[in-house]
Design an enzyme around this catalytic site. Structure first.
Site, PDB file in Angstrom:
ATOM      1  N   ILE A  37       0.825  -1.203   0.000  1.00  0.00           N
ATOM      2  CA  ILE A  37       0.000   0.000   0.000  1.00  0.00           C
ATOM      3  C   ILE A  37       0.861   1.256   0.000  1.00  0.00           C
ATOM      4  CG2 ILE A  37      -0.218   0.182   2.524  1.00  0.00           C
ATOM      5  CD1 ILE A  37      -3.046   0.767  -0.033  1.00  0.00           C
ATOM      6  N   SER A  43      11.002   2.514   8.712  1.00  0.00           N
ATOM      7  CA  SER A  43      10.674   1.092   8.789  1.00  0.00           C
ATOM      8  C   SER A  43      11.202   0.551  10.109  1.00  0.00           C
ATOM      9  CB  SER A  43      11.282   0.340   7.607  1.00  0.00           C
ATOM     10  OG  SER A  43      10.964  -1.036   7.659  1.00  0.00           O
ATOM     11  N   ARG A  44      10.857  -0.702  10.396  1.00  0.00           N
ATOM     12  CA  ARG A  44      11.352  -1.314  11.628  1.00  0.00           C
ATOM     13  C   ARG A  44      12.763  -1.857  11.468  1.00  0.00           C
ATOM     14  NH1 ARG A  44       6.352  -5.125  13.072  1.00  0.00           N
ATOM     15  NH2 ARG A  44       6.268  -5.167  10.799  1.00  0.00           N
ATOM     16  N   TYR A 104      10.517   3.948  13.506  1.00  0.00           N
ATOM     17  CA  TYR A 104       9.462   4.935  13.400  1.00  0.00           C
ATOM     18  C   TYR A 104       9.798   6.160  14.245  1.00  0.00           C
ATOM     19  CZ  TYR A 104       6.858   0.832  11.692  1.00  0.00           C
ATOM     20  OH  TYR A 104       6.447  -0.277  11.009  1.00  0.00           O
ATOM     21  N   HIS A 119      -1.740   1.274  13.587  1.00  0.00           N
ATOM     22  CA  HIS A 119      -2.168   2.629  13.220  1.00  0.00           C
ATOM     23  C   HIS A 119      -2.244   3.545  14.435  1.00  0.00           C
ATOM     24  CE1 HIS A 119      -4.347   1.351   9.225  1.00  0.00           C
ATOM     25  NE2 HIS A 119      -3.047   1.142   9.207  1.00  0.00           N
ATOM     26  N   LYS A 155      -6.866   3.212   6.171  1.00  0.00           N
ATOM     27  CA  LYS A 155      -8.108   2.659   6.698  1.00  0.00           C
ATOM     28  C   LYS A 155      -7.894   1.192   7.070  1.00  0.00           C
ATOM     29  CE  LYS A 155      -8.711   2.825   2.402  1.00  0.00           C
ATOM     30  NZ  LYS A 155      -7.513   2.039   2.121  1.00  0.00           N
TER      31      LYS A 155
END
Length: 338
Positions: free
Chosen positions: A18, A39-40, A61, A82, A100
């Site tokens: 996404i 990113s992690r 992050y 989220h 979403k």
């Protein structure tokens, strides 16, 4: 915060499919500039950054949240993250566009909205379908009375994915279930036209381990008593069609969640077909809405306001509670935004 060529400087949290799709759309927004990815792991940040020529590549992050070059963050993580990531970015002074569903439940959405208010930052759920040209046309046609008075709505979105209890679609710990992942699309469409929704009834089929839903059908009622049938599935391919019916005809949108074509059926007339293509892949339109609102000093979008995101989360809480399914944190009744 400074801006680049009149548009906000973007950071991206998450490096999945996404995120790639969003950046493809963002290419069609001349004023947009992507300056950072988080990113992690350093490896994924470097890989994503190289693919999109992004200068700042953060291995956490937290590091992206502290980047002074970033104005607005697109949160593209799986939905269980989220809430945490959005709070982190808002408290760091970033505007946020979050994928979403906005969060796992209404309590989390309430906390996210409170953080946006406290930090005076823009926050929006990324309901990209709402901004597509074909939906702009549909709204205009309905508002102009092309189908008379709206009397009913139906919409469905379903895919036939192989069952894998470890996949995010079927794993409760990863926010699995057809309702959260796919049902948000037809629910948001119903909410757009009917206002705040009330659940009249629901039927659900559960996964083999009975941890998540794989097929859910809802009957909801809007503020004026108009009803909508909403269906979603992760183990059954559905047509993906939306139909808005009125006293003088109806209109239908194929693949409504990512559509470009609309057919208008008016009583006494031949069907009228409309085609509204994307400039890129469709994600560019929600990005432009974010830029418009930030430039205007707005903290939410009237097209996808906080109150609606909270209402939708509350509806999904209610439906999950019918089957005693919980995700991540206890669900609560939606509270007024005040």
């Amino acid at each position: 915060m400074t801006q680049h060529n009149g548009g906000p400087r973007w950071g991206v949290v998450g490096t999945g499919g996404i995120a790639h799709a969003f950046l493809e759309g963002l290419r069609a927004v001349p004023s947009a500039r992507v300056v950072a990815v988080g990113s992690r792991t350093a490896e994924r940040a470097e890989e994503f950054g190289s693919a999109w020529d992004i200068p700042h590549r953060h291995a956490s992050y937290e590091s992206l949240a502290e980047d002074p070059e970033v104005d607005v963050v697109y949160v593209a993580t799986p939905h269980p993250w989220h809430h945490t990531v959005t709070l982190q970015m808002l408290h760091a002074g970033k505007h946020v566009l979050v994928e979403k569903p906005m969060a796992m439940n209404a309590l989390q959405v309430t906390e996210m909205v409170a953080a946006a208010k406290t930090n005076d930052r823009f926050l929006m759920e990324a309901m990209w379908t709402r901004y597509l040209p074909v939906h702009e046309l549909a709204r205009t046609l309905v508002a102009e009375g092309a189908i008379g008075e709206l009397g009913a709505l139906s919409a469905d979105f379903g895919i036939n994915a192989p069952y894998d209890p470890d996949h995010r679609l079927f794993n409760a710990d990863l926010g699995g279930g057809a309702l959260l992942d796919l049902g948000i699309y037809p629910l948001a469409l119903a909410s757009q036209y009917l206002g705040e929704l009330t659940v009249v009834g629901a039927t659900r089929r559960l996964s083999p381990d009975r941890m998540v839903d794989v097929h859910t059908t809802l009957l909801v009622r809007g503020e004026d008593g108009v009803s909508a049938t909403v269906e979603c599935a992760s183990r059954s391919a559905l047509p993906g069609r939306a139909v808005l019916s009125g006293t003088g005809g109806w209109l239908e949108i194929e693949r409504f969640w990512a559509g470009t074509d609309l057919v208008l059926h008016r009583d006494g007339h031949e069907p009228e077909r409309f085609h509204r293509p994307f400039r890129a892949n469709g994600y560019e339109y929600e990005a432009e809405e974010v830029a418009r609102r930030i430039a205007a000093g707005d903290r939410e979008s009237p097209r996808m306001p906080w109150s609606e995101s909270l209402s939708l989360a509350g509806i999904m809480d209610q439906v999950r509670d019918m089957g005693a399914l919980t995700y991540t944190r206890p669900t609560v009744k939606a509270v007024p935004l005040g």
